[in-house]
Design a protein around this motif. Sequence first.
Motif, PDB file in Angstrom:
ATOM      1  N   ARG A 121       1.407   7.233  -6.557  1.00  0.00           N
ATOM      2  CA  ARG A 121       0.358   8.217  -6.865  1.00  0.00           C
ATOM      3  C   ARG A 121       0.699   9.619  -6.371  1.00  0.00           C
ATOM      4  O   ARG A 121       0.311  10.603  -6.992  1.00  0.00           O
ATOM      5  CB  ARG A 121      -0.970   7.780  -6.244  1.00  0.00           C
ATOM      6  CG  ARG A 121      -1.629   6.627  -6.949  1.00  0.00           C
ATOM      7  CD  ARG A 121      -3.052   6.444  -6.470  1.00  0.00           C
ATOM      8  NE  ARG A 121      -3.139   6.093  -5.071  1.00  0.00           N
ATOM      9  CZ  ARG A 121      -3.156   4.845  -4.593  1.00  0.00           C
ATOM     10  NH1 ARG A 121      -3.089   3.832  -5.419  1.00  0.00           N
ATOM     11  NH2 ARG A 121      -3.244   4.622  -3.304  1.00  0.00           N
ATOM     12  N   SER A 122       1.395   9.703  -5.249  1.00  0.00           N
ATOM     13  CA  SER A 122       1.563  11.005  -4.616  1.00  0.00           C
ATOM     14  C   SER A 122       2.949  11.623  -4.750  1.00  0.00           C
ATOM     15  O   SER A 122       3.180  12.717  -4.229  1.00  0.00           O
ATOM     16  CB  SER A 122       1.211  10.901  -3.128  1.00  0.00           C
ATOM     17  OG  SER A 122       2.126  10.050  -2.480  1.00  0.00           O
ATOM     18  N   ASN A 159       0.740   4.092  -2.860  1.00  0.00           N
ATOM     19  CA  ASN A 159       0.477   5.483  -2.461  1.00  0.00           C
ATOM     20  C   ASN A 159       1.610   6.404  -2.891  1.00  0.00           C
ATOM     21  O   ASN A 159       1.376   7.521  -3.336  1.00  0.00           O
ATOM     22  CB  ASN A 159       0.265   5.581  -0.948  1.00  0.00           C
ATOM     23  CG  ASN A 159      -1.056   5.003  -0.516  1.00  0.00           C
ATOM     24  OD1 ASN A 159      -2.006   4.895  -1.305  1.00  0.00           O
ATOM     25  ND2 ASN A 159      -1.143   4.612   0.742  1.00  0.00           N
ATOM     26  N   GLU A 181       0.830  -1.206   0.000  1.00  0.00           N
ATOM     27  CA  GLU A 181       0.000   0.000   0.000  1.00  0.00           C
ATOM     28  C   GLU A 181       0.862   1.253   0.000  1.00  0.00           C
ATOM     29  O   GLU A 181       0.551   2.229  -0.692  1.00  0.00           O
ATOM     30  CB  GLU A 181      -0.944   0.004   1.201  1.00  0.00           C
ATOM     31  CG  GLU A 181      -2.082  -0.972   1.052  1.00  0.00           C
ATOM     32  CD  GLU A 181      -2.995  -1.012   2.264  1.00  0.00           C
ATOM     33  OE1 GLU A 181      -2.879  -0.138   3.156  1.00  0.00           O
ATOM     34  OE2 GLU A 181      -3.839  -1.920   2.319  1.00  0.00           O
ATOM     35  N   THR A 182       1.942   1.224   0.760  1.00  0.00           N
ATOM     36  CA  THR A 182       2.850   2.372   0.787  1.00  0.00           C
ATOM     37  C   THR A 182       3.456   2.595  -0.594  1.00  0.00           C
ATOM     38  O   THR A 182       3.569   3.731  -1.056  1.00  0.00           O
ATOM     39  CB  THR A 182       3.957   2.179   1.849  1.00  0.00           C
ATOM     40  OG1 THR A 182       3.350   1.931   3.117  1.00  0.00           O
ATOM     41  CG2 THR A 182       4.844   3.409   1.944  1.00  0.00           C
TER      42      THR A 182
END
Length: 108
Positions: free
Chosen positions: A82-83, A79, A75-76
Amino acid sequence: MSKFQIDIDFGNVDFSSLETEDDFQAEAKKLLPAALVKLGETIGEKTWEELQKGGKASGGKLKSSQSEKRKFIQETGKNYQRSASNRERQELEEYIVEQLRKHKQNNG
């Protein structure tokens, strides 16, 4: 730019087609999304380890199963992909170009 501690998969790269600066840039752009995930996963793994150390020090009980760890790291990574800021993306892209050049020089 040794701040990136990731292994980039060059398995699908046709190094014989990399001749101009534009060739290297185009290949780096193709590899960037996966590299962002890998970098994010590296950050996630380090964060997980720090959280585990911090939790033990304060006497807290943390989830520490392998599946929870793997999920957190994945998940990290997503994320981060995306960020990531434009600057981070650019720096990583430059790093990929640098690695492509080294790999081509060392392997033919």
